[in-house]
Scaffold this active site. Structure first.
Site, short mmCIF file in Angstrom:
data_model
loop_
_atom_site.label_atom_id
_atom_site.label_comp_id
_atom_site.label_asym_id
_atom_site.label_seq_id
_atom_site.Cartn_x
_atom_site.Cartn_y
_atom_site.Cartn_z
N GLY A 130 106.75 -26.55 15.77
CA GLY A 130 106.31 -25.88 16.98
C GLY A 130 106.75 -26.71 18.17
N THR A 157 108.45 -13.14 18.63
CA THR A 157 107.94 -11.97 19.36
C THR A 157 109.08 -11.00 19.65
OG1 THR A 157 106.24 -13.35 20.38
CG2 THR A 157 106.70 -11.25 21.43
N GLU A 245 114.82 -24.38 32.27
CA GLU A 245 114.43 -24.10 33.65
C GLU A 245 114.11 -22.62 33.85
OE1 GLU A 245 117.43 -25.54 36.27
OE2 GLU A 245 117.12 -27.65 35.75
N ALA A 247 113.44 -20.34 31.51
CA ALA A 247 112.33 -19.89 30.67
C ALA A 247 110.98 -20.29 31.27
CB ALA A 247 112.48 -20.46 29.27
N ARG A 273 80.47 -3.13 44.01
CA ARG A 273 79.32 -3.47 43.17
C ARG A 273 78.18 -3.93 44.08
NH1 ARG A 273 76.24 -2.82 38.64
NH2 ARG A 273 75.45 -4.83 37.84
N ILE A 342 82.96 -12.46 38.02
CA ILE A 342 82.60 -11.59 39.14
C ILE A 342 82.15 -10.22 38.63
CG2 ILE A 342 83.61 -10.29 41.08
CD1 ILE A 342 85.26 -12.84 41.69
N HIS A 343 82.76 -9.76 37.55
CA HIS A 343 82.37 -8.48 36.96
C HIS A 343 81.08 -8.57 36.15
CE1 HIS A 343 86.44 -7.15 37.97
NE2 HIS A 343 86.11 -5.93 37.60
N GLU A 368 105.91 -20.95 25.65
CA GLU A 368 107.00 -21.65 26.33
C GLU A 368 106.71 -23.13 26.54
OE1 GLU A 368 109.92 -20.79 26.80
OE2 GLU A 368 109.81 -18.64 26.46
N GLU A 372 100.34 -29.75 26.97
CA GLU A 372 100.50 -31.15 26.57
C GLU A 372 101.97 -31.57 26.58
OE1 GLU A 372 96.68 -29.58 25.57
OE2 GLU A 372 98.67 -28.84 24.99
#
Length: 386
Positions: A130, A157, A245, A247, A273, A342-343, A368, A372
């Site tokens: 990874g 993906t 760069e 990506a 609300r 907030i909701h 991407e 870390e």
């Protein structure tokens, strides 16, 4: 902001209108159903020319540069995080083929990638590779005029809809970084892949619906020798570095678009609300949340614009690209969390758009390059180690 030229502003406005009209109305329903971006929407994105904005006019692209990638990505991602990711694979693979590909590879692949007729996906990650990308074990052994590929890939993906997989393979067991090459693997579209040599299984995810991810299994799968990117083995890391760069900047603008959507829905909700006899937007706690959210989004956006400008003028921007990816990925998680807050309970309901934003933001600090890894890359540059 004179770097946002009339041409770029026109592109941004056209993309926003398209995203608001074609993507936003269907995004929540498709997210809830776990479905991918529909074929007819993909066709409309092709008609808009999104897949060709970065490629050079020499190969049929629009040549609008990194700033165009930034504004298009933000507007598509504001409508649906997955939509902002869709053109990125074509942008990246086309860029690699333009920069490193043989004339035959450019002739065969670039027109389709630039038009969007061909769809691309990238296959680098493995169960034990990874963040440690050099630990790739999938082997490609040259046998006459073909490579025989054996191994497993993970988190590919868009693999089911891709016609081309840019795939990292090990072509030399003796060298670590220098033993890895890039194959342009052609395959048919669909969930069936190309059995028995290439099979895949879908990985279910909590968010980031619209594009499915897969584990891929190669069993003596043959790839023509002429599909070795650049025609030379051992160049994958050099090729990958050239794409970092773009990506990372592009991923940052996906985060910015998602955060902007979360902010807008939270702001609008706060004005309607009513609690304790008045809209919650009149309470200082909510007002300050909105102020902080907007400030963080704009800070990420301006940092991203700086990276795009440097790229478009040919300056090195890998340090700043890492910074904006790191900053924007944490920013979007904070903004989406505050939007849910907030909701209140309504934000925790699965059918609410804000819960989709929150789930999608979970990918931000992982995709991407994890935060870390970004911090380590940044530190190396700051300390003069690379």
């Amino acid at each position: 902001m004179d770097f946002l030229t009339p041409e770029i502003l026109e592109l941004r406005d056209a993309t926003r209108a398209f995203a608001d009209g074609e993507i936003a109305p269907i995004a929540q329903k498709l997210h809830m159903a776990g479905e991918q971006i529909p074929d007819d929407l993909l066709a409309k994105m092709r008609e808009m020319g999104f897949f060709g904005i970065y490629a050079s006019p020499e190969h049929g692209g629009l040549g609008l540069g990194a700033m165009a990638v930034a504004v298009v990505t933000e507007e598509l991602s504001r409508a649906w995080f997955s939509a902002g990711a869709l053109p990125a694979r074509n942008w990246m693979v086309a860029m690699l083929i333009e920069k490193f590909g043989t004339s035959d590879q450019q002739r065969r692949f670039l027109p389709g990638l630039i038009s969007g007729e061909l769809q691309a996906a990238h296959s680098g990650t493995e169960p034990e590779a990874g963040s440690d990308a050099a630990n790739i074990k999938t082997m490609a052994v040259l046998d006459g005029d073909v490579y025989r590929v054996n191994g497993q890939k993970q988190w590919c993906t868009h693999a089911n809809r891709a016609d081309i997989l840019s795939t990292f393979v090990r072509t030399n067991k003796e060298e670590r970084h220098g033993g890895i090459s890039t194959l342009l693997i052609e395959k048919p579209r669909g969930e069936n892949f190309a059995p028995p040599g290439l099979t895949g299984s879908r990985i279910e995810t909590v968010g980031y619906h619209g594009m499915h991810s897969y584990s891929l299994f190669y069993d003596d799968f043959t790839v023509p020798r002429e599909n070795l990117l650049g025609g030379q083995e051992g160049q994958a890391f050099r090729q990958l570095m050239a794409g970092y760069e773009l990506a990372r900047m592009q991923f940052a603008f996906r985060c910015i678009g998602l955060a902007q959507a979360a902010f807008e829905v939270a702001r609008d909700y706060s004005t309607t609300r009513v609690q304790f006899g008045k809209p919650i937007a009149q309470f200082q706690a909510i007002r300050h949340k909105l102020a902080d959210m907007a400030t963080k989004i704009e800070a990420a956006r301006q940092l991203g614009y700086m990276v795009a400008r440097k790229m478009d003028t040919g300056e090195r921007a890998d340090l700043e690209a890492g910074m904006v990816k790191l900053f924007a990925s944490h920013m979007v998680q904070e903004v989406c969390h505050e939007a849910v807050q907030i909701h209140g309970g309504n934000g925790y309901a699965a059918e609410s758009a804000v819960s989709r934003y929150w789930l999608d933001s979970g990918l931000a600090t992982i995709g991407e390059g994890t935060s870390e890894i970004q911090r380590e890359v940044i530190a190396r540059r700051l300390l003069g180690e690379r």
